[in-house]
Write a protein that holds these residues in place. Structure first.
Motif, short mmCIF file in Angstrom:
data_model
loop_
_atom_site.label_atom_id
_atom_site.label_comp_id
_atom_site.label_asym_id
_atom_site.label_seq_id
_atom_site.Cartn_x
_atom_site.Cartn_y
_atom_site.Cartn_z
N UNK A 1 -34.52 34.61 -25.99
CA UNK A 1 -33.96 35.04 -27.27
C UNK A 1 -32.56 34.48 -27.48
N UNK A 2 -31.74 34.51 -26.42
CA UNK A 2 -30.37 34.00 -26.53
C UNK A 2 -30.36 32.51 -26.84
N UNK A 3 -31.21 31.76 -26.17
CA UNK A 3 -31.30 30.32 -26.42
C UNK A 3 -31.74 30.07 -27.86
N UNK A 4 -32.74 30.82 -28.29
CA UNK A 4 -33.24 30.66 -29.65
C UNK A 4 -32.15 31.01 -30.66
N UNK A 5 -31.41 32.10 -30.40
CA UNK A 5 -30.31 32.50 -31.30
C UNK A 5 -29.24 31.42 -31.37
N UNK A 6 -28.91 30.82 -30.23
CA UNK A 6 -27.89 29.76 -30.21
C UNK A 6 -28.38 28.55 -31.00
N UNK B 1 -30.57 28.51 -33.44
CA UNK B 1 -30.56 28.86 -34.87
C UNK B 1 -29.14 28.84 -35.41
N UNK B 2 -28.17 29.30 -34.60
CA UNK B 2 -26.77 29.28 -35.02
C UNK B 2 -26.28 27.86 -35.23
N UNK B 3 -26.64 26.97 -34.30
CA UNK B 3 -26.25 25.56 -34.44
C UNK B 3 -26.89 24.93 -35.68
N UNK B 4 -28.14 25.24 -35.90
CA UNK B 4 -28.84 24.71 -37.06
C UNK B 4 -28.17 25.20 -38.35
N UNK B 5 -27.81 26.48 -38.38
CA UNK B 5 -27.13 27.04 -39.57
C UNK B 5 -25.78 26.35 -39.78
N UNK B 6 -25.07 26.08 -38.69
CA UNK B 6 -23.78 25.41 -38.78
C UNK B 6 -23.93 24.00 -39.35
N UNK B 7 -24.95 23.29 -38.88
CA UNK B 7 -25.21 21.93 -39.37
C UNK B 7 -25.53 21.96 -40.86
N UNK B 8 -26.38 22.90 -41.26
CA UNK B 8 -26.74 23.01 -42.68
C UNK B 8 -25.51 23.33 -43.53
N UNK B 9 -24.67 24.23 -43.04
CA UNK B 9 -23.47 24.60 -43.78
C UNK B 9 -22.51 23.41 -43.90
N UNK B 10 -22.32 22.70 -42.79
CA UNK B 10 -21.46 21.50 -42.83
C UNK B 10 -21.98 20.48 -43.84
N UNK B 11 -23.28 20.30 -43.84
CA UNK B 11 -23.91 19.34 -44.76
C UNK B 11 -23.71 19.79 -46.22
N UNK B 12 -23.87 21.09 -46.47
CA UNK B 12 -23.70 21.62 -47.83
C UNK B 12 -22.25 21.46 -48.29
#
Length: 183
Positions: free
Chosen positions: A125-130, A132-143
């Protein structure tokens, strides 16, 4: 919380536990005695604080706890029948069994702490959460980059319309920097 608890430590703990606490469900006491008597099964037994997301687990409560008396969960199906759990364990001896015990002062009980192991799904779960967090950060940076690019495009148009050569050159340089970041 150790990762490797020996069979003898598990057996010793179960004997201690059954001698010090009265379970809400008498059948659950029988089941724990059955597990305690079989070394091969005890190798597959793991005591955990959190049974969330585990494939096969038992939740057992004492009379001094307000938790449900007994739950057997396998593949996301829950049953409160001890007999169902007993036969599943007896006929599937190679499957890991995770046990969550609920009793008064469990958080300060050294005997229990000595046999606790970590929930392997929590690490996943922790790995998956990390991730997902990285993915969200990348999407936010791109936006944010897309927004800045659109704003600059609009400002460049305005500088051209106003005939402001200096502003146009400065904004064009910023435009090139954003294009470099997008590569």
């Amino acid at each position: 919380m150790g990762n490797s608890v020996t069979v003898s430590e598990k057996k010793e703990f179960l004997d201690w536990f059954l001698n010090h606490y009265e379970l809400q469900n008498k059948g659950a006491a029988f089941l724990l005695r059955f597990l305690s008597s079989d070394e091969k099964l005890l190798q597959k037994v793991h005591f955990v604080e959190n049974v969330r997301l585990l494939r096969k687990c038992l939740i057992i409560s004492t009379k001094c706890s307000k938790m449900p008396s007994f739950r057997f969960i396998k593949n996301k199906r829950m049953d409160s029948d001890v007999e169902t759990a007993f036969f599943d364990i007896k006929f599937s001896p190679n499957e890991d069994i995770y046990i969550g015990l609920y009793f008064k002062d469990q958080n300060s009980c050294p005997e229990y702490a000595a046999v606790l192991e970590g929930n392997p799904m929590e690490k996943q779960d922790l790995v998956q959460d990390k991730l997902l967090g990285l993915f969200a950060e990348i999407l936010l940076d791109h936006a944010v980059l897309d927004f800045k690019q659109k704003q600059l495009y609009k400002q460049i148009d305005e500088a051209l319309a106003a005939g402001d050569r200096e502003a146009f050159l400065q904004l064009s340089e910023q435009w090139r920097e954003i294009l470099e970041l997008k590569k």
